[in-house]
Enzyme design. Structure first.
Site, PDB file in Angstrom:
ATOM      1  N   ARG A   1       0.857  -1.188   0.000  1.00 53.54           N
ATOM      2  CA  ARG A   1       0.000   0.000   0.000  1.00 53.54           C
ATOM      3  C   ARG A   1       0.894   1.241   0.000  1.00 53.54           C
ATOM      4  NH1 ARG A   1      -2.335  -3.405   4.056  1.00 53.54           N
ATOM      5  NH2 ARG A   1      -4.437  -4.131   3.520  1.00 53.54           N
TER       6      ARG A   1
ATOM      7  N   LYS B   1      -2.661  -2.187   7.803  1.00 58.30           N
ATOM      8  CA  LYS B   1      -3.830  -1.625   8.473  1.00 58.30           C
ATOM      9  C   LYS B   1      -3.977  -2.242   9.856  1.00 58.30           C
ATOM     10  CE  LYS B   1      -6.585  -0.432   4.390  1.00 58.30           C
ATOM     11  NZ  LYS B   1      -7.848  -0.673   3.666  1.00 58.30           N
TER      12      LYS B   1
ATOM     13  N   HIS C   1      -2.025   2.318  -5.923  1.00 63.26           N
ATOM     14  CA  HIS C   1      -2.872   1.158  -5.644  1.00 63.26           C
ATOM     15  C   HIS C   1      -3.081   0.316  -6.903  1.00 63.26           C
ATOM     16  CE1 HIS C   1      -4.641  -0.223  -1.942  1.00 63.26           C
ATOM     17  NE2 HIS C   1      -5.706  -0.668  -2.580  1.00 63.26           N
TER      18      HIS C   1
ATOM     19  N   ARG D   1      -0.496  -2.222  -6.842  1.00 64.46           N
ATOM     20  CA  ARG D   1      -0.866  -3.274  -5.886  1.00 64.46           C
ATOM     21  C   ARG D   1      -1.880  -4.228  -6.521  1.00 64.46           C
ATOM     22  NH1 ARG D   1      -1.491  -4.574  -0.270  1.00 64.46           N
ATOM     23  NH2 ARG D   1      -3.643  -4.849   0.404  1.00 64.46           N
TER      24      ARG D   1
ATOM     25  N   HIS E   1      -4.704  -9.001   3.623  1.00 68.56           N
ATOM     26  CA  HIS E   1      -6.154  -8.920   3.786  1.00 68.56           C
ATOM     27  C   HIS E   1      -6.585  -9.751   4.989  1.00 68.56           C
ATOM     28  CE1 HIS E   1      -6.957  -7.857  -0.719  1.00 68.56           C
ATOM     29  NE2 HIS E   1      -6.678  -6.800   0.015  1.00 68.56           N
TER      30      HIS E   1
ATOM     31  N   TYR F   1      -9.995 -10.457  -7.050  1.00 76.61           N
ATOM     32  CA  TYR F   1      -8.990 -10.691  -8.080  1.00 76.61           C
ATOM     33  C   TYR F   1      -9.277 -11.941  -8.901  1.00 76.61           C
ATOM     34  CZ  TYR F   1      -6.607  -6.949  -5.702  1.00 76.61           C
ATOM     35  OH  TYR F   1      -6.318  -5.736  -5.151  1.00 76.61           O
TER      36      TYR F   1
END
Length: 296
Positions: free
Chosen positions: A145, A171, A240, A243, A266, A275
């Site tokens: 990120r 995150k 992004h 990414r 994730h 994806y």
């Protein structure tokens, strides 16, 4: 009067809860819409079926699922406030959901576009060229990120260059190890060799701007977009997107969704499954181009 109740609620949002003028303006618009839809029906007599009908009506007029969700949130908060003053006995918005907005697939570069983007730069300043190359290679090599890349410190270089991995803080302060490919390691080594000519003494940030301090998120975005324009890529390129490209290309090659989930950081595999749709689009294009019965 309903209008007086709305005015009092908006005043509380602005004066006591310190909501921004923009937020208060949005609430005002959403609550006026509620009063218009209710017409002669008193607020205390509104029930769930009324709210469902209003939502369906607005959806039929073209209001998006995202806008309806925001509108329902405003209505729900207003009725909750009314309930505290015993103006209504129940919140008619409870349990009412907006239509799900359509899922937008992430934009990813093709393998050829990614390769073009990462070709040696003709930047007049070789130090900036080395920095940009290292940043962009790392984005694509490791699926970072923007915030993760900008937060890297120089101590990440050792494991990147010698062990082929970097520890990043994602995150919710969740740390993970990500792989660093050979091309990214080469670019990082080239940047490490010239970094001191740009960085101020004692600066811990791995990537620095022209003033010597840690590079800003905005500058990274601008440098990447500038690079894409110089190469004539047909769309706006942002960090992004690299990414997304990393995840899509890994999945196309390996089919290992769990591994991609781990590398992206994730929390839920549901976030990674988007994806698989990109992968299917790629397969569908190959099919349409190659299968004799697919050609029109």
């Amino acid at each position: 009067m309903p209008g007086d109740a709305v005015a009092a609620y908006l005043a509380e949002l602005a004066e006591q809860r310190r909501q921004s003028p923009h937020t208060v303006s949005n609430y005002r618009r959403d609550l006026r819409r509620l009063l218009t839809l209710a017409g002669e029906i008193p607020l205390a007599e509104l029930q769930v079926h009324h709210i469902r009908r209003y939502v369906a009506q607005l959806h039929g007029q073209g209001l998006s699922g995202r806008s309806l969700a925001r509108l329902l949130s405003a209505w729900r908060g207003f009725f909750k406030w009314l309930g505290r003053g015993d103006a209504v006995r129940a919140n008619p918005c409870e349990g009412v959901r907006s239509p799900k907005p359509p899922k937008h697939l992430p934009n990813a570069l093709s393998v050829d576009e990614a390769a073009r983007l990462l070709e040696p730069d003709d930047e007049s300043d070789p130090v900036l060229a080395a920095r940009d190359s290292a940043m962009f290679e790392l984005f694509y090599s490791s699926g970072l990120r923007l915030a993760e890349l900008a937060a890297l410190n120089c101590d990440a270089l050792d494991t990147a260059l010698h062990e082929g991995e970097i520890r990043v803080l994602g995150k919710r302060s969740k740390a993970r190890l990500v792989p660093v490919g050979s091309k990214a390691r080469e670019a990082l080594a080239a940047w490490a060799a010239v970094r001191t000519s740009l960085a101020t003494e004692g600066e811990p940030g791995l990537f620095v701007g022209q003033r010597g301090g840690r590079i800003s998120h905005r500058m990274i975005q601008l440098r990447l977009a500038r690079r894409a324009v110089q190469l004539g890529l047909p769309r706006h390129v942002h960090p992004h997107m690299l990414r997304h490209s990393f995840a899509s290309h890994i999945l196309q090659s390996s089919g290992d969704l769990r591994a991609v989930q781990e590398m992206l950081g994730h929390a839920s595999i549901a976030s990674t499954q988007v994806y698989t749709h990109l992968d299917f689009q790629h397969l569908a294009k190959v099919y349409d181009a190659a299968h004799p019965r697919a050609k029109r």
